[in-house]
Design a protein around this motif. Structure first.
Motif, PDB file in Angstrom:
ATOM      1  N   UNK A   1       0.865  -1.178   0.000  1.00  0.00           N
ATOM      2  CA  UNK A   1       0.000   0.000   0.000  1.00  0.00           C
ATOM      3  C   UNK A   1       0.896   1.220   0.000  1.00  0.00           C
ATOM      4  N   UNK A   2       0.474   2.237  -0.731  1.00  0.00           N
ATOM      5  CA  UNK A   2       1.260   3.468  -0.849  1.00  0.00           C
ATOM      6  C   UNK A   2       0.384   4.656  -0.480  1.00  0.00           C
ATOM      7  N   UNK A   3       0.948   5.615   0.216  1.00  0.00           N
ATOM      8  CA  UNK A   3       0.311   6.908   0.481  1.00  0.00           C
ATOM      9  C   UNK A   3       1.070   7.935  -0.349  1.00  0.00           C
ATOM     10  N   UNK A   4       0.336   8.594  -1.264  1.00  0.00           N
ATOM     11  CA  UNK A   4       0.966   9.481  -2.243  1.00  0.00           C
ATOM     12  C   UNK A   4       0.142  10.772  -2.303  1.00  0.00           C
ATOM     13  N   UNK A   5       0.796  11.945  -2.372  1.00  0.00           N
ATOM     14  CA  UNK A   5       0.024  13.193  -2.496  1.00  0.00           C
ATOM     15  C   UNK A   5      -0.911  13.106  -3.706  1.00  0.00           C
ATOM     16  N   UNK A   6      -2.128  13.657  -3.549  1.00  0.00           N
ATOM     17  CA  UNK A   6      -3.159  13.518  -4.574  1.00  0.00           C
ATOM     18  C   UNK A   6      -2.670  13.920  -5.974  1.00  0.00           C
ATOM     19  N   UNK A   7      -1.855  15.007  -6.050  1.00  0.00           N
ATOM     20  CA  UNK A   7      -1.452  15.490  -7.384  1.00  0.00           C
ATOM     21  C   UNK A   7      -0.411  14.598  -8.049  1.00  0.00           C
ATOM     22  N   UNK A   8       0.148  13.641  -7.306  1.00  0.00           N
ATOM     23  CA  UNK A   8       1.066  12.682  -7.928  1.00  0.00           C
ATOM     24  C   UNK A   8       0.406  11.328  -8.183  1.00  0.00           C
ATOM     25  N   UNK A   9      -0.829  11.167  -7.707  1.00  0.00           N
ATOM     26  CA  UNK A   9      -1.443   9.833  -7.694  1.00  0.00           C
ATOM     27  C   UNK A   9      -1.547   9.231  -9.092  1.00  0.00           C
ATOM     28  N   UNK A  10      -1.977  10.015 -10.062  1.00  0.00           N
ATOM     29  CA  UNK A  10      -2.188   9.464 -11.404  1.00  0.00           C
ATOM     30  C   UNK A  10      -0.895   8.928 -12.017  1.00  0.00           C
ATOM     31  N   UNK A  11       0.191   9.701 -11.926  1.00  0.00           N
ATOM     32  CA  UNK A  11       1.443   9.224 -12.540  1.00  0.00           C
ATOM     33  C   UNK A  11       1.971   7.995 -11.812  1.00  0.00           C
ATOM     34  N   UNK A  12       1.770   7.960 -10.494  1.00  0.00           N
ATOM     35  CA  UNK A  12       2.240   6.799  -9.737  1.00  0.00           C
ATOM     36  C   UNK A  12       1.430   5.555 -10.123  1.00  0.00           C
TER      37      UNK A  12
END
Lengths: 329, 329
Positions: free
Chosen positions: B267-278
């Protein structure tokens, strides 16, 4: 049981089963710890599992062993141990007070050895599928530039030094496990050897080999060094410091002190012209006060350890097959 | 048994028994691996013991788990795992062929994970005081500059991503141990996650948290992150990918897939604005093809994980007390 005793059967298991499966050079050197380079740092990395019975004995317990054993494996490469991991396999039904006592011993031993336990794990197995507490520690340490200590470096002309009396750990375990008394209480010699090694390195970086004679005792350690370096070793049996209580116990039980485990001793192979300063440095350290030159490395009879006996004869000191006394660490 | 299950009882043992005994900051962070600096290198260091029963199961065995589990603990700090140690505790009487098969699996898994087993140990315990084979691995890896991944870094506004379907490992173990069949064979998801993590880091270093939901499943992983970061987590239950065979098995047995162990998921926690590329980067990797956004990190209800159910309600997803199914790793 013999495959876990640190003797010929253990070596066979490693050589014929683990090495071909993992196959790589670092493991192939068969040292107590691996020397690595990672991110530009020269590291030593080592692991040991501890299954000693009983969990507590005169002079220490499984917790002390688990810290000092891994610290010493790192120190034997000349590294300064820094960080430890500690994984428990607990048998269901083990008293939490027992686990607490072991954990307290680990903390105290880590502080004494100047290392930090930074990561761990706990697994619990069903009652009857463990034996109270098993511990596996791993450790990392830093190796200074210019230090190159490994069994392959033993050379004819090196003298063989032992840091103190041998056989105390094995006999201490035996005395409590079998309920035997040998006049005076025999206490384990468990201790961290980093300080002693660094004191030796402070007088010369020219230390060829260090080894802590644990499972299989002095005999196993010297045979492994002889095999790795393709040299012979000649011991002066009378020079090996054997405490009276250990000698008595061994005589009673038909054991040979050369094969009894130690947990706070080291053997060193040092060029003859550095031997005096190294022994002096050892004598000045609390854990090396009784250090003694016990033999020499020779070109004759490669891969064989020979002892000159008190009677003027010689005998071959073989690699033990297993361990005279299982589960001493 | 609960104290080894990775749930609330495990956390209690660590917090009340091990932390006070060892007492130091690195261990206090309670991450899967410790981040250290040694000789100028940024290192991750981790250990786990493996006591899984049976030793071999659909999709893998104790050898694969012992490599992948420790590799993944290191990878969850963003490290590239490099070296492993491997210590065996064998029960007297275990077939050497079994040990050989486990060693071969360790070698193959290490090559697949691009790590080297450089040091090891073997102990043997009396018949009846072990359970065939226990393995403890430890590992070291290198953390690149600029990477800072730990549970404390979860922030409100982060999205929560899971890398693929959950529950496969636990159900695979259960099916062979209890002799249950669930229509199709369920295979463990055991796999090394280094490549997936590095693919994610290649698109942004701004990954706040990574965790592999092993013992205690997704529920334990998310609760630990919420507790460490003092944030809340809201899950969309319908978005969590649960394979049909896992759902069927859980329904039959009264288990909750959120609590079932995984061995090749993160599971990863990623800032919303990076979520799509991740998520795009994960989809492009073989182990992230079914990656999905399953929720978000919120400021409300700190240290609590809440699931929005398929029926439009919400429920609290507690830290499990122990493990629904003991000895799954």
């Amino acid at each position: 049981m013999g495959h876990g005793g640190g003797g010929a059967l253990s070596a066979e298991l490693t050589r014929h089963l683990f090495l071909p499966a993992y196959g790589n050079q670092a493991l192939g050197e068969l040292t107590d710890s691996a020397a690595l380079t990672l991110g530009g740092a020269r590291l030593a990395f080592s692991t040991d599992s501890y299954v000693v019975r009983p969990l507590f004995f005169p002079g220490g317990g499984i917790g002390d062993l688990a810290v000092n054993g891994t610290v010493n494996d790192l120190a034997m490469s000349g590294a300064v141990p820094a960080y430890l991991s500690c994984a428990f396999i607990l048998e269901e039904g083990t008293e939490l007070a027992t686990v607490g006592r072991v954990a307290q011993a680990i903390g105290a031993a880590a502080r004494a050895a100047d290392v930090t336990v930074v990561t761990g794990d706990t697994k619990v197995v069903d009652s009857g599928h463990g034996d109270g507490v098993y511990i596996t520690t791993a450790g990392v340490g830093l190796i200074a530039d210019g230090v190159d200590i490994r069994p392959q470096r033993a050379r004819p002309g090196d003298v063989v030094i032992v840091s103190g009396p041998v056989g105390l750990h094995g006999i201490a375990i035996l005395s409590v496990r079998e309920g035997l008394a040998f006049g005076t209480e025999v206490a384990s010699d468990t201790a961290p050897l980093t300080g002693l090694v660094q004191a030796m390195l402070a007088v010369t970086p020219e230390i060829h080999v260090l080894r802590d004679p644990t499972r299989g005792g002095l005999a196993a350690a010297l045979n492994e060094i002889a095999a790795a370096s393709h040299t012979g070793v000649v011991l002066d049996e009378r020079a090996v410091p054997v405490p009276e209580a250990v000698a008595t116990a061994c005589a009673l039980l038909g054991l040979d002190p050369m094969y009894v485990a130690n947990e706070g001793r080291l053997v060193a192979f040092v060029p003859r012209h550095h031997a005096d300063v190294v022994v002096d440095a050892m004598h000045a350290h609390p854990l090396g006060r009784e250090a003694a030159v016990i033999g020499e490395c020779v070109a004759e009879h490669p891969e064989t350890v020979v002892a000159r006996t008190g009677l003027g004869g010689t005998r071959i000191v073989d690699l033990p097959l297993g361990e005279q006394l299982p589960r001493i660490c």
